[in-house]
Scaffold this motif. Structure first.
Motif, PDB file in Angstrom:
ATOM      1  N   ILE A  84       1.451  -1.142   0.046  1.00 14.17           N
ATOM      2  CA  ILE A  84      -0.255  -0.319   0.146  1.00 14.17           C
ATOM      3  C   ILE A  84       0.874   1.563  -0.414  1.00 14.17           C
ATOM      4  CG2 ILE A  84      -0.292  -0.064   2.429  1.00 14.17           C
ATOM      5  CD1 ILE A  84      -2.754   1.024   0.202  1.00 14.17           C
ATOM      6  N   ALA A  87       2.162   1.620  -3.757  1.00 15.14           N
ATOM      7  CA  ALA A  87       1.357   2.104  -4.681  1.00 15.14           C
ATOM      8  C   ALA A  87       0.580   3.884  -4.189  1.00 15.14           C
ATOM      9  CB  ALA A  87      -0.309   1.778  -4.227  1.00 15.14           C
ATOM     10  N   ASP A  88       1.115   4.328  -2.488  1.00 16.00           N
ATOM     11  CA  ASP A  88       1.075   5.641  -2.610  1.00 16.00           C
ATOM     12  C   ASP A  88       1.824   6.069  -3.239  1.00 16.00           C
ATOM     13  OD1 ASP A  88      -0.262   7.600  -0.826  1.00 16.00           O
ATOM     14  OD2 ASP A  88       1.436   7.743   0.028  1.00 16.00           O
ATOM     15  N   LEU A  93      -2.308   7.768  -3.007  1.00 12.75           N
ATOM     16  CA  LEU A  93      -3.738   7.317  -2.956  1.00 12.75           C
ATOM     17  C   LEU A  93      -4.562   8.076  -1.631  1.00 12.75           C
ATOM     18  CD1 LEU A  93      -3.133   3.751  -1.702  1.00 12.75           C
ATOM     19  CD2 LEU A  93      -3.679   4.296  -4.078  1.00 12.75           C
ATOM     20  N   PRO A  97      -7.410   6.365   2.106  1.00 14.83           N
ATOM     21  CA  PRO A  97      -7.009   4.731   2.382  1.00 14.83           C
ATOM     22  C   PRO A  97      -5.776   4.144   2.888  1.00 14.83           C
ATOM     23  CG  PRO A  97      -7.519   6.356   0.129  1.00 14.83           C
ATOM     24  CD  PRO A  97      -7.364   7.166   1.653  1.00 14.83           C
ATOM     25  N   ARG A  98      -4.751   4.888   3.262  1.00 19.73           N
ATOM     26  CA  ARG A  98      -3.668   4.489   3.593  1.00 19.73           C
ATOM     27  C   ARG A  98      -3.798   4.225   5.348  1.00 19.73           C
ATOM     28  NH1 ARG A  98      -1.071   8.740   1.986  1.00 19.73           N
ATOM     29  NH2 ARG A  98      -0.793  10.500   3.886  1.00 19.73           N
ATOM     30  N   VAL A 101      -6.081   0.966   5.936  1.00 18.20           N
ATOM     31  CA  VAL A 101      -5.206   0.084   5.790  1.00 18.20           C
ATOM     32  C   VAL A 101      -4.144  -0.532   6.811  1.00 18.20           C
ATOM     33  CG1 VAL A 101      -3.654  -1.545   4.420  1.00 18.20           C
ATOM     34  CG2 VAL A 101      -5.393   0.090   3.015  1.00 18.20           C
ATOM     35  N   GLN A 102      -3.392   0.583   7.457  1.00 18.71           N
ATOM     36  CA  GLN A 102      -2.855   0.366   8.277  1.00 18.71           C
ATOM     37  C   GLN A 102      -3.680   0.092   9.745  1.00 18.71           C
ATOM     38  OE1 GLN A 102      -1.552   4.291   8.955  1.00 18.71           O
ATOM     39  NE2 GLN A 102       0.051   5.128   6.732  1.00 18.71           N
TER      40      GLN A 102
END
Length: 322
Positions: A84, A87-88, A93, A97-98, A101-102
């Motif tokens: 992730i 991707a960021d 992102l 979203p980060r 996910v964290q």
């Protein structure tokens, strides 16, 4: 064990060198912005080299000694967090979203490694602490040689503690992280030719937080000394972000108001600032190693003295930078 550490160092160093000099459509460059202290586009894929180096060392250890370190849930969490972050780094992102996910990754780890005496309040505190460690390490990764140096001093201290306690698995895991970060730091020390990017900073933040909590629960080192070891990052990020929140600023936005950034932008520069930070890291690590042998009142005294020292250091930086 020596072979595993050497391979982690070599693999990280070689891949860091290759990533620093090669270019392609897949390469991710850190273009200077309002938060940056650097002035030219620089690759920010060094975190991949750190992970590859650590994985190489762990694989070597497993093949030669049939000895594993940590467990698959942690490896899965690291890979998800790294993907992730990658991707960021490439697509930006966004914070939402980060963060989601964290939280999921940390919750997964806490549920997987939960113990009967860890109730909901402590679990929530642990979750918030780990998510904060992930992000503050990312916030503090803004100066050549800084985040890599913190990892070397921090995990190096834990490697010593694990060795002294004859906890081989813990000592080896920490030492392999040190070796992988050292290989990267050879190319990241000022003037840096490569940055670790979010892949490296977020994973190291997670590992630092997990190490602090695990060492406390295993009786290796009290959590307050674990926080002291990483306090050059924790204190700067927490005070700076707290002040931005109080002022009503968008604290998640890029900025250059961390104390290390203020010194580097003043008359100190990158190299002098990061060397001074290394001295601070060494002093914190030494205090934790010494304090681990003291009774509780002695430990409280050490933490109180460091609190006063940080207040003085904050005042010094403010006096020098306005």
């Amino acid at each position: 064990m020596i072979t595993a550490l050497a391979i982690a160092l070599l693999a990280s160093s070689l891949l860091s060198r290759w990533l620093a000099h090669t270019r392609g459509h897949w390469q991710i460059l850190d273009t200077p912005n309002e938060r940056s202290l650097h002035t030219r586009p620089t690759p920010r894929t060094g975190g991949i080299a750190i992970l590859f180096g650590a994985a190489s060392g762990l694989t070597t250890l497993w093949l030669l000694e049939d000895h594993g370190v940590a467990g698959w849930p942690l490896y899965i969490a690291i890979m998800v967090l790294a993907l992730i972050a990658l991707a960021d780094d490439r697509h930006t992102l966004g914070a939402g979203p980060r963060l989601l996910v964290q939280i999921v990754v940390v919750a997964f780890l806490l549920l997987r490694y939960r113990t009967p005496d860890l109730g909901m309040p402590l679990t929530l505190i642990a979750l918030l602490f780990l998510v904060w460690m992930i992000n503050l390490y990312n916030f503090m990764d803004g100066m050549d040689g800084f985040a890599g140096g913190m990892a070397i001093f921090g995990f190096g201290t834990y490697a010593i503690l694990g060795w002294q306690a004859e906890n081989l698995e813990f000592a080896l895991g920490s030492a392999i992280v040190v070796s992988a970060c050292t290989g990267f730091l050879l190319l990241n020390f000022p003037p840096a030719r490569i940055f670790m990017g979010d892949v490296g900073s977020t994973v190291l933040g997670l590992l630092a937080g997990i190490t602090i909590l695990h060492s406390h629960r295993s009786g290796l080192l009290p959590v307050w000394f674990g926080i002291l070891i990483f306090s050059p990052f924790i204190a700067d990020a927490s005070v700076t972000i707290g002040a931005r929140i109080v002022r009503g600023e968008q604290f998640w936005k890029p900025h250059k108001s961390h104390y290390y950034q203020r010194l580097a932008q003043a008359d100190w520069g990158h190299r002098r600032t990061v060397l001074a930070e290394y001295g601070l890291m060494l002093a914190c690590s030494g205090s934790a190693l010494f304090g681990a042998t003291l009774p509780l009142n002695g430990q409280v005294l050490i933490i109180a003295l460091w609190t006063l020292l940080y207040a003085a250091l904050i005042g010094f930086v403010r006096s020098r930078t306005g």
